[in-house]
Design a protein around this motif. Structure first.
Motif, mmCIF file in Angstrom:
data_model
loop_
_atom_site.group_PDB
_atom_site.id
_atom_site.type_symbol
_atom_site.label_atom_id
_atom_site.label_comp_id
_atom_site.label_asym_id
_atom_site.label_seq_id
_atom_site.Cartn_x
_atom_site.Cartn_y
_atom_site.Cartn_z
ATOM 1 N N VAL A 144 0.849 -1.194 0.000
ATOM 2 C CA VAL A 144 0.000 0.000 0.000
ATOM 3 C C VAL A 144 0.891 1.253 0.000
ATOM 4 N N TYR A 145 0.663 2.073 -0.995
ATOM 5 C CA TYR A 145 1.444 3.302 -1.175
ATOM 6 C C TYR A 145 0.539 4.508 -0.907
ATOM 7 N N ALA A 146 1.142 5.654 -0.673
ATOM 8 C CA ALA A 146 0.325 6.855 -0.487
ATOM 9 C C ALA A 146 1.035 8.062 -1.079
ATOM 10 N N ILE A 147 0.239 8.949 -1.653
ATOM 11 C CA ILE A 147 0.786 10.133 -2.338
ATOM 12 C C ILE A 147 -0.153 11.322 -2.162
ATOM 13 N N GLY A 148 0.352 12.483 -2.503
ATOM 14 C CA GLY A 148 -0.479 13.687 -2.562
ATOM 15 C C GLY A 148 -0.625 14.356 -1.212
ATOM 16 N N ASP A 149 -1.699 15.125 -1.072
ATOM 17 C CA ASP A 149 -1.892 15.918 0.140
ATOM 18 C C ASP A 149 -1.955 15.064 1.400
ATOM 19 N N CYS A 150 -2.387 13.806 1.277
ATOM 20 C CA CYS A 150 -2.562 12.999 2.488
ATOM 21 C C CYS A 150 -1.236 12.580 3.130
ATOM 22 N N ILE A 151 -0.122 12.807 2.413
ATOM 23 C CA ILE A 151 1.174 12.488 3.041
ATOM 24 C C ILE A 151 1.968 13.756 3.339
ATOM 25 N N ARG A 152 1.434 14.911 2.927
ATOM 26 C CA ARG A 152 2.258 16.109 2.962
ATOM 27 C C ARG A 152 2.197 16.784 4.335
ATOM 28 N N ALA A 153 2.937 16.205 5.283
ATOM 29 C CA ALA A 153 2.937 16.743 6.641
ATOM 30 C C ALA A 153 3.634 18.089 6.689
ATOM 31 N N SER A 154 4.607 18.281 5.792
ATOM 32 C CA SER A 154 5.293 19.574 5.774
ATOM 33 C C SER A 154 5.516 19.977 4.331
ATOM 34 N N GLY A 155 5.810 21.226 4.114
ATOM 35 C CA GLY A 155 6.032 21.724 2.758
ATOM 36 C C GLY A 155 4.712 22.067 2.103
ATOM 37 N N ALA A 156 4.829 22.772 0.973
ATOM 38 C CA ALA A 156 3.629 23.263 0.309
ATOM 39 C C ALA A 156 2.918 22.139 -0.424
ATOM 40 N N ALA A 157 1.649 21.962 -0.117
ATOM 41 C CA ALA A 157 0.838 21.009 -0.868
ATOM 42 C C ALA A 157 0.291 21.754 -2.069
ATOM 43 N N SER A 158 0.496 21.196 -3.241
ATOM 44 C CA SER A 158 -0.033 21.858 -4.433
ATOM 45 C C SER A 158 -0.335 20.792 -5.476
ATOM 46 N N THR A 159 -1.088 21.198 -6.480
ATOM 47 C CA THR A 159 -1.443 20.253 -7.534
ATOM 48 C C THR A 159 -0.198 19.657 -8.167
ATOM 49 N N VAL A 160 0.748 20.513 -8.476
ATOM 50 C CA VAL A 160 1.912 20.022 -9.214
ATOM 51 C C VAL A 160 2.759 19.068 -8.364
ATOM 52 N N MET A 161 2.788 19.295 -7.055
ATOM 53 C CA MET A 161 3.496 18.344 -6.190
ATOM 54 C C MET A 161 2.781 17.002 -6.215
ATOM 55 N N ALA A 162 1.460 17.059 -6.213
ATOM 56 C CA ALA A 162 0.675 15.822 -6.261
ATOM 57 C C ALA A 162 0.931 15.070 -7.559
ATOM 58 N N VAL A 163 1.021 15.818 -8.657
ATOM 59 C CA VAL A 163 1.286 15.188 -9.956
ATOM 60 C C VAL A 163 2.643 14.485 -9.931
ATOM 61 N N GLU A 164 3.629 15.166 -9.342
ATOM 62 C CA GLU A 164 4.960 14.570 -9.275
ATOM 63 C C GLU A 164 4.951 13.322 -8.391
ATOM 64 N N ASP A 165 4.239 13.384 -7.296
ATOM 65 C CA ASP A 165 4.094 12.190 -6.449
ATOM 66 C C ASP A 165 3.581 11.022 -7.279
ATOM 67 N N GLY A 166 2.570 11.322 -8.100
ATOM 68 C CA GLY A 166 1.967 10.277 -8.934
ATOM 69 C C GLY A 166 2.988 9.648 -9.859
ATOM 70 N N LYS A 167 3.832 10.501 -10.421
ATOM 71 C CA LYS A 167 4.877 10.017 -11.329
ATOM 72 C C LYS A 167 5.878 9.144 -10.583
ATOM 73 N N LEU A 168 6.319 9.661 -9.432
ATOM 74 C CA LEU A 168 7.366 8.963 -8.685
ATOM 75 C C LEU A 168 6.865 7.631 -8.143
ATOM 76 N N VAL A 169 5.613 7.626 -7.652
ATOM 77 C CA VAL A 169 5.116 6.375 -7.090
ATOM 78 C C VAL A 169 4.910 5.342 -8.196
ATOM 79 N N ALA A 170 4.533 5.799 -9.380
ATOM 80 C CA ALA A 170 4.356 4.865 -10.499
ATOM 81 C C ALA A 170 5.682 4.195 -10.827
#
Lengths: 461, 445
Positions: free
Chosen positions: B402-428
């Motif tokens: 089970v993996y997790a990405i996006g705002d639900c893991i972003r305890a620190s730092g700026a949560a933004s759409t583009v960060m979420a997109v990058e998470d998606g890429k990296l987790v893939a």
């Protein structure tokens, strides 16, 4: 204030700027307007043999969104009835006695045809005649224009016919579509011409339309080479101008040269003067922006002359010709290296990629910690403005390895960021010519070259 | 006099117009084509920006769009919602002496072309035979699903809402991104072979055990929780800011907007709520914030924008009570605040002054005070960090597979759409490596 007046082979004009024989000088009305704007003279669009023109006659070379770095045309000589041209020439000259009115001419290669046109031009009161030996399209197919300019013997013969008939100054206009520009120039001198002018337009095809796959511009589905002119041709024109100025026969004759080919600014104008022109002709820049540009041509040139202490155009003419040389006379021990001003550098890395991909691999990227780093070496999870800006490495020249090729200097988008700095090579000045004479084997044999390099300390990596 | 009726479609239409082809070409020509460009570094998805811009300059728009999609499948959304001043454009080398290149608008130009011509990415990889479940069809989930599909995996996305797109569909105001842009983007992801099942809530309609049985890996991209409660009297009369924005996107004509609107909060979402209220007819909109303008969490450019919209600010005010009449709220009672020593967030702590009550009149009160941490009761045994899902470098949670990405893991730092997109890429990439082979070279198309 500098004196911009010229006396060019006896043709006087209040400034050195003449409209070149081309569409801007097609009619009396246009030239009136140009003189009102301040042009010193005009070379009337070539009159002579009967012609018909086509549509889509001007093509152009654009770079990005910068329009018309050069124009290409298949327009022929004047298609207006010759009587109207001659009448308007007379009217213009009467109205503007202080301006230079020169008439460009081109007729069949027959002595009587040339005699007749010379006489008809002289009857208008014009100040001079320019012989169009340069038109590279249409007319050349009919044995005129560049068909003459490309054969020095023809240049000489026709010029002699003209000189026998003419009582006003005659200027021979040269085509650049020739291997050695000096030969037709010498022919003009030999025939007794009063002046030379160059360059006419260069053979060119502008491009192919990628939708229709027809040539650009397309004239009913077809196209062909046209005459190329404008800012893009300036370096070619300067080279040919300098070739005449440094030719023994031409320069000794003292024949004045009217320079043209891409003059758009006063800086261009000054450069043509420095390399030997004593009058200047302009076309493409006027076709782009109108007659009004003459104001800054004069103003800028005058201000520059004041700054440099030149009082007359004559003082500028040919001032830099003694700097024109050949490779064999260049000092092989002269050494310069590129130096990047880190305060001005915006770190676009264009110097880095140009040097490393295509030149001599002597620019490094230096990290904030002083280490040489590879491009693209940041972590994939690093991002954001601050991180990108603050961790961006600085390009820096490794001077001992820099051959001073000057590519980085040319690609740098920031004014005065990269300087070519002269450094002591530690070697005595020597030219290839001197080497070939004094140490012949070095110039003929790689082994001898190797020894020589070791001896004087030239390390090529 | 009856006020003129406002056409919500017009009032909320996309603020930034598309570039004309000529304007785009002129702007593209201005780009220096930096090598190893700082804009690319600054972009969390590292789009090769000079490359896509030069392709606009050479009128190769298909190639330009492909360049963007190669690094970021949600380029159309990012072109609109990215805080470009903080990212690519902020790093542009022309920024110091000139204007930075309008990278966001150029990207939108290329993305608009792709949409008009259906010039979308295609899957080149062979099917791997592996299947992956993604929970949540927001930007992180869609990016992840699209990238997994490009690597040859069969991917299913479960979304509890009626429509996919997450915040892009429901939470970004139409002024910045119309819903149809986000929805078209999800259709593009589907065209890569991704199945999106909407109206299915994880933990209610489908359990983790089921998913683990059916799929080779599970990715959580569940975003954040609901808006926190203020804990003040009369709170039931307060409108939730996220719901307010959502209604403005899905049914703006039915959205009730007061004449004198108070927005509690000073983040980007609060600015968005205030903007909507203003544009849909509120005569006065006041943003109430307990700290000062120096501590506001919205971007500088959002603050500037809000002021230009005519939004007023009331700083150093702590809401203490909603005054309610029979017809709804009539005002917000606040306490004056003094700033004390820095708190855990590093900002000065607000200290309400006892007895300093004052009342701001208002007939509609909207709260936009951040979001609660993700609701994770559905997954026992999941380790968290400060209330967010804890993951390792490969985005793997404490639960195997089970993996997790996006705002639900972003305890620190700026949560933004583009960060979420990058998470998606990296987790893939990470899942692909895990499932296919630890050593096989990546087949990234």
């Amino acid at each position: 204030m500098a004196d911009l007046r010229i006396n060019f082979a006896g043709i006087k004009s209040p400034n050195p700027f003449w409209l070149a024989s081309a569409p801007p000088t097609n009619s009396g009305a246009q030239i009136h307007k140009a003189f009102e704007a301040g042009w010193g003279g005009a070379v009337w669009k070539t009159i002579g043999a009967p012609v018909l023109n086509v549509s889509n006659r001007y093509g152009a070379w654009h770079q990005g969104r910068q329009r018309m770095l050069a124009i290409n045309n298949v327009e022929l000589i004047s298609d207006r009835p010759i009587e109207i041209n001659l009448r308007e020439i007379a009217e213009v000259k009467r109205a503007w006695p202080d301006r230079a009115v020169i008439v460009s001419a081109m007729v069949d290669s027959k002595p009587e045809a040339w005699r007749e046109i010379v006489e008809r031009i002289e009857d208008t009161g014009a100040d001079g005649i320019e012989l169009n030996y340069g038109c590279p399209h249409g007319m050349s197919e009919r044995g005129m224009g560049s068909a003459i300019g490309q054969v020095p013997e023809y240049c000489e013969r026709i010029t002699r016919w003209v000189m026998e008939a003419a009582t006003i100054p005659v200027m021979v206009k040269l085509t650049p579509n020739i291997t050695n520009i000096v030969l037709p120039a010498r022919a003009g001198v030999a025939a007794g011409a009063n002046a030379l002018s160059l360059i006419n337009t260069i053979n060119s095809i502008v491009g192919v339309d990628l939708d229709t796959l027809e040539l650009t511009p397309s004239i009913g589905g077809k196209g062909g080479h046209g005459g190329y002119a404008g800012p893009a041709v300036k370096p070619i024109a300067l080279n040919m101008l300098a070739a005449l100025g440094t030719d023994e026969v031409v320069s000794k004759s003292g024949i004045p040269i009217s320079g043209m080919g891409g003059i758009a600014t006063w800086q261009d104008a000054a450069q043509f003067l420095l390399l030997g022109a004593s009058s200047l002709q302009v076309c493409t820049a006027v076709m782009h922006y109108g007659f009004r540009i003459v104001e800054d041509l004069c103003d800028g040139l005058s201000n520059w002359m004041d700054e440099k202490g030149f009082k007359t155009i004559g003082e500028v003419t040919g001032h830099s010709l003694h700097r024109v040389s050949e490779f064999k006379n260049l000092d092989l021990s002269y050494r310069a290296v590129a130096r990047i001003d880190q305060a001005k550098c915006i770190k676009c890395n264009l110097c880095y990629v140009a040097c490393n991909d295509t030149a001599h691999q002597c620019i490094d990227l230096i990290s904030a910690q002083g280490a040489v780093v590879a491009p693209h070496s940041y972590d994939v999870r690093s991002n954001g403005r601050r991180e990108a800006v603050e961790t961006r490495p600085q390009p820096q020249v490794r001077e001992p390895d820099c051959v001073g090729c000057r590519l980085c200097y040319n690609v740098c988008p920031v004014d005065e960021c990269i300087a070519m700095v002269e450094v002591d090579s530690g070697r005595n000045a020597v030219t290839w010519s001197e080497l070939a004479q004094g140490q012949t084997p070095v110039t003929e044999d790689w082994e001898a070259m190797k020894d020589y390099r070791r001896q004087v300390g030239i390390d090529i990596h | 006099m009856e006020p003129a009726r406002i056409d919500p479609g017009k009032a909320l239409q996309e603020l930034v117009p598309p570039l004309t082809a000529h304007a785009a070409a002129v702007e593209a020509d201005r780009c220096l084509y930096c090598y190893d460009a700082p804009c690319t570094h600054a972009c969390p998805t590292h789009i090769d920006i000079p490359r896509f811009i030069k392709k606009i300059a050479t009128d190769n728009l298909r190639g330009s769009a492909e360049t963007i999609f190669a690094s970021n499948l949600l380029g159309a959304t990012c072109a609109r919602v990215c805080p470009v001043q903080e990212l690519c454009e902020g790093a542009c080398v022309l920024g110091a002496d000139h204007k930075p290149i309008a990278i966001g608008r150029l990207q939108r130009f290329a993305m608009d072309y792709a949409r008009e011509h259906r010039s979308y990415p295609v899957v080149k990889a062979k099917p791997t035979g592996k299947s992956i479940a993604v929970i949540g069809a927001g930007p992180a989930g869609l990016s992840c699903a699209g990238e997994l599909a490009r690597l040859g995996h069969k991917t299913t996305v479960f979304e509890k809402r009626e429509m996919p797109g997450g915040l892009s569909t429901y939470g970004i105001i139409a002024l910045r991104e119309p819903a149809d842009v986000a929805l078209e983007e999800t259709r593009m992801i589907e065209s890569l072979g991704v199945e999106i099942k909407t109206g299915i809530e994880f933990g209610r309609d489908v359990s983790i055990a089921e998913l683990q049985r059916q799929f080779d890996a599970v990715v959580l991209s569940v975003g954040m929780g609901s808006t926190p409660t203020l804990g003040i009297e009369g709170e039931e009369a307060v409108v939730d800011g996220l719901r307010f924005i959502e209604a403005s996107k899905t049914d703006a004509a039915q959205l009730r907007v007061g004449r004198n609107v108070i927005v509690i909060g000073a983040g980007n979402t609060a600015v968005d709520c205030a903007t909507i209220a203003r544009r849909l007819g509120a005569a006065r909109v006041t943003m109430v914030y307990r700290r000062s303008d120096r501590e506001m969490t919205c971007y500088e450019h959002e603050y500037d924008f809000a002021r230009k919209e005519g939004i007023e600010f009331r700083f150093l005010a702590q809401p203490s009570r909603v005054l309610v009449s029979d017809d709804g709220p009539v005002g917000l009672e606040c306490l004056r605040v003094e700033l004390g020593a820095a708190d855990a967030s590093g900002r000065p702590s607000p200290q309400p002054v006892a007895g300093s009550e004052f009342v701001l009149d208002g007939d509609q009160i909207v709260k936009a005070v951040g979001q609660n941490k993700p609701a994770l009761a559905a997954l026992p045994g999941l380790e968290t960090r400060q209330g967010f899902i804890a993951v390792d470098d490969a985005f793997l949670t404490s639960v195997a597979g089970v993996y997790a990405i996006g705002d639900c893991i972003r305890a620190s730092g700026a949560a933004s759409t583009v960060m979420a997109v990058e998470d998606g890429k990296l987790v893939a990439t990470s899942i692909h490596r895990q499932l296919v082979s630890a050593s096989a070279p990546l087949e990234v198309s």
